[in-house]
Design an enzyme around this catalytic site. Sequence first.
Site, PDB file in Angstrom:
ATOM      1  N   PRO A  20      27.701 -41.844 -68.080  1.00 53.88           N
ATOM      2  CG  PRO A  20      27.685 -42.361 -65.804  1.00 53.88           C
ATOM      3  CD  PRO A  20      26.992 -42.672 -67.106  1.00 53.88           C
TER       4      PRO A  20
ATOM      5  CD  GLU B 188      30.461 -24.816 -78.215  1.00 51.08           C
ATOM      6  OE1 GLU B 188      31.148 -25.195 -79.176  1.00 51.08           O
ATOM      7  OE2 GLU B 188      30.978 -24.458 -77.134  1.00 51.08           O
TER       8      GLU B 188
ATOM      9  N   GLY C  72      29.254 -29.077 -81.217  1.00 59.64           N
ATOM     10  CA  GLY C  72      28.760 -28.924 -79.856  1.00 59.64           C
ATOM     11  C   GLY C  72      29.861 -28.524 -78.907  1.00 59.64           C
TER      12      GLY C  72
ATOM     13  CD  GLU D 131      32.447 -27.265 -82.320  1.00 57.42           C
ATOM     14  OE1 GLU D 131      31.697 -28.141 -82.816  1.00 57.42           O
ATOM     15  OE2 GLU D 131      32.985 -27.395 -81.204  1.00 57.42           O
TER      16      GLU D 131
ATOM     17  CD  GLU E 168      37.973 -33.483 -93.687  1.00 53.56           C
ATOM     18  OE1 GLU E 168      37.402 -34.126 -94.588  1.00 53.56           O
ATOM     19  OE2 GLU E 168      39.009 -33.872 -93.121  1.00 53.56           O
TER      20      GLU E 168
END
Length: 171
Positions: free
Chosen positions: A110, A89, A73, A93, A139
């Site tokens: 938050p 994303e 993400g 990745e 990894e």
Amino acid sequence: MKSQYLCPHCGKGIEKYQNPFPTVDIIIEWAPPDAALPVQPIDASEGEKTDKQNHGILLIKRKNPPFGWALPGGFVDYGESLEVAAVREAEEETSLKVDLQYQLGAYSDPTRDPRFHTISVVFVARATGEPRAADDAIELGIFSRASLPDNLAFDHGKILQDYFGRCSQIS
């Protein structure tokens, strides 16, 4: 949250807003290339990390702080939809093309990211192919519910708990 700055030209107060950063996380249900689709929700009970011959949830090991295992993400770019950001994303990745299935939910505590306040919309996606760690990932691992690592970053333990709870309800 607002703060005020003074205009250097006229001296009037200028409001500056500090808002949370929008992010996306992707739960990728990975299957080996020769697996029959569709992939069923992963709720296996084996006690070890699965190998790439089995279905599982793909997690990345983070290259940058905060360290640990995480869902793929990242941040939503200006002018980009949540869906486009999630697909981008995931590919950046994991090197996988994903097919988004549904939106699991939004996570806005938050304190979910120790760096700053973020709001993440989480998608569930399916992918096949050979995953490779790239970008922020050093990894990759394919995990079942029972074999999730202890050192999950952010609030990803809560997100995966919600995901597996949903899987239990529909199976």
